[in-house]
Scaffold this motif. Structure first.
Motif, mmCIF file in Angstrom:
data_model
loop_
_atom_site.group_PDB
_atom_site.id
_atom_site.type_symbol
_atom_site.label_atom_id
_atom_site.label_comp_id
_atom_site.label_asym_id
_atom_site.label_seq_id
_atom_site.Cartn_x
_atom_site.Cartn_y
_atom_site.Cartn_z
ATOM 1 N N SER A 142 -10.331 5.147 2.513
ATOM 2 C CA SER A 142 -9.737 5.163 3.934
ATOM 3 C C SER A 142 -10.069 6.222 4.554
ATOM 4 O O SER A 142 -9.993 7.362 4.383
ATOM 5 C CB SER A 142 -8.358 4.842 3.728
ATOM 6 N N ASN A 151 -5.867 8.610 11.260
ATOM 7 C CA ASN A 151 -5.869 7.379 10.408
ATOM 8 C C ASN A 151 -4.602 6.640 10.402
ATOM 9 O O ASN A 151 -3.468 6.973 9.806
ATOM 10 C CB ASN A 151 -6.196 7.535 9.100
ATOM 11 N N ASP A 170 -4.517 3.420 9.319
ATOM 12 C CA ASP A 170 -4.288 2.171 8.127
ATOM 13 C C ASP A 170 -3.831 3.099 6.632
ATOM 14 O O ASP A 170 -3.620 4.082 6.782
ATOM 15 C CB ASP A 170 -5.858 2.240 7.683
ATOM 16 N N LEU A 193 -3.234 1.353 2.358
ATOM 17 C CA LEU A 193 -3.889 0.612 1.322
ATOM 18 C C LEU A 193 -2.824 0.538 0.013
ATOM 19 O O LEU A 193 -2.256 1.773 0.025
ATOM 20 C CB LEU A 193 -5.298 1.426 0.827
ATOM 21 N N VAL A 241 -4.801 -4.162 2.652
ATOM 22 C CA VAL A 241 -4.885 -3.200 3.493
ATOM 23 C C VAL A 241 -4.111 -3.443 4.383
ATOM 24 O O VAL A 241 -3.707 -4.656 4.539
ATOM 25 C CB VAL A 241 -6.340 -3.084 3.974
ATOM 26 N N CYS A 249 -10.721 -5.562 3.752
ATOM 27 C CA CYS A 249 -11.152 -4.404 4.694
ATOM 28 C C CYS A 249 -10.241 -4.608 5.809
ATOM 29 O O CYS A 249 -9.836 -5.765 6.292
ATOM 30 C CB CYS A 249 -12.528 -4.319 4.821
ATOM 31 N N THR A 253 -10.882 1.332 6.441
ATOM 32 C CA THR A 253 -10.247 0.871 5.124
ATOM 33 C C THR A 253 -10.741 -0.290 4.336
ATOM 34 O O THR A 253 -10.919 -1.188 5.041
ATOM 35 C CB THR A 253 -8.665 0.987 5.130
#
Length: 249
Positions: free
Chosen positions: A10, A19, A21, A23, A53, A197, A240
């Motif tokens: 990521s 960031n 994102d 996971l 994700v 993703c 990610t």
């Protein structure tokens, strides 16, 4: 006995300040952090294993909070996600949790925070693909890479390949909105490979390039090469991804 190998990373990309994102791989979560080198985890294929994700909505406050909340909640119930209904119930619970964490009807500084989510639950002989929003799950087959999730996006204008608009997500509105998660079952065999993703990969990198990278590189290298392709395409968003492979003992 079969095993599942998951290589993931990521990264904020080149233009975003942070960031947003997150996971999840089984019990392991990675939230709003940076991993330029892929991490690989291996699990026995038995108890349901979730790989997903979440992409916090850009332009809304708290995107990182929403995506982290979603993956942590999914991780906590992952081993119980043995059916379509269980996955739908979990996603509906995530939607409610994100909305309530944003302040519910009273609002607050996190009002309308939201996130997309996409992933797969791996079972001994099949997997359940799920998503809400435009993060994706793609299957790598002999015929090439093809999408098995369903984008929640409006129809594209002529000449456009992508859009930043989503028609549903977890949270994301000032008042509570129910969701209709996409969930489908796929057969699972040794050697199967999937890509999970956020759109920080699929928006800048054309499908034919993704397919080429997946074909040319083995499991230990492909996650890095996919990230590299997104960076070379400008890295306009958080990136990610998780590459999932089913292996015999």
């Amino acid at each position: 006995m079969r095993y599942v190998a998951v290589s993931a990373l990521s990264h904020p990309g080149l233009l975003r300040e942070r960031n947003e994102d997150s996971l999840v791989i089984g019990p392991w979560t990675l939230c709003a952090t940076v991993t330029e080198s892929p991490q690989t985890l291996v699990f026995p294929l038995g108890t349901p294993l979730v790989v997903a994700v979440a992409d916090g909505l850009g332009g809304h406050p708290g995107g990182d909070v929403a995506s982290a909340l979603a993956v942590r909640r999914i991780a906590s119930v992952g081993p119980a996600l043995s059916s379509d209904d269980a996955v739908r119930d979990a996603l509906n619970a995530c939607n409610r949790a994100v909305y309530e964490a944003a302040g519910g009807d009273t609002g607050g500084e996190l009002a309308a925070m939201g996130t997309t989510v996409a992933g797969a639950v791996l079972r001994p002989d099949s997997l359940l693909v799920f998503n809400v929003g435009d993060s994706r799950v793609l299957a790598a087959t002999r015929d090439g890479l093809h999408q098995v999730s369903v984008d929640d996006s409006p129809p594209l204008e002529p000449g456009r390949r992508t859009t930043s608009i989503v028609t549903q997500c977890l949270g994301g509105s000032a008042s509570y909105r129910a969701i209709r998660p996409h969930v489908r079952a796929e057969p699972l065999s040794s050697g199967d490979r999937y890509l999970v993703c956020t759109d920080g990969l699929t928006d800048p990198v054309p499908p034919e390039v993704l397919d080429e990278v997946m074909r040319e590189h083995d499991d230990g290298r492909v996650a890095f090469e996919l990230w590299k392709a997104a960076i070379e395409a400008g890295g306009p968003d958080n990136i990610t991804l998780a590459v999932v492979r089913v292996l015999d003992a």
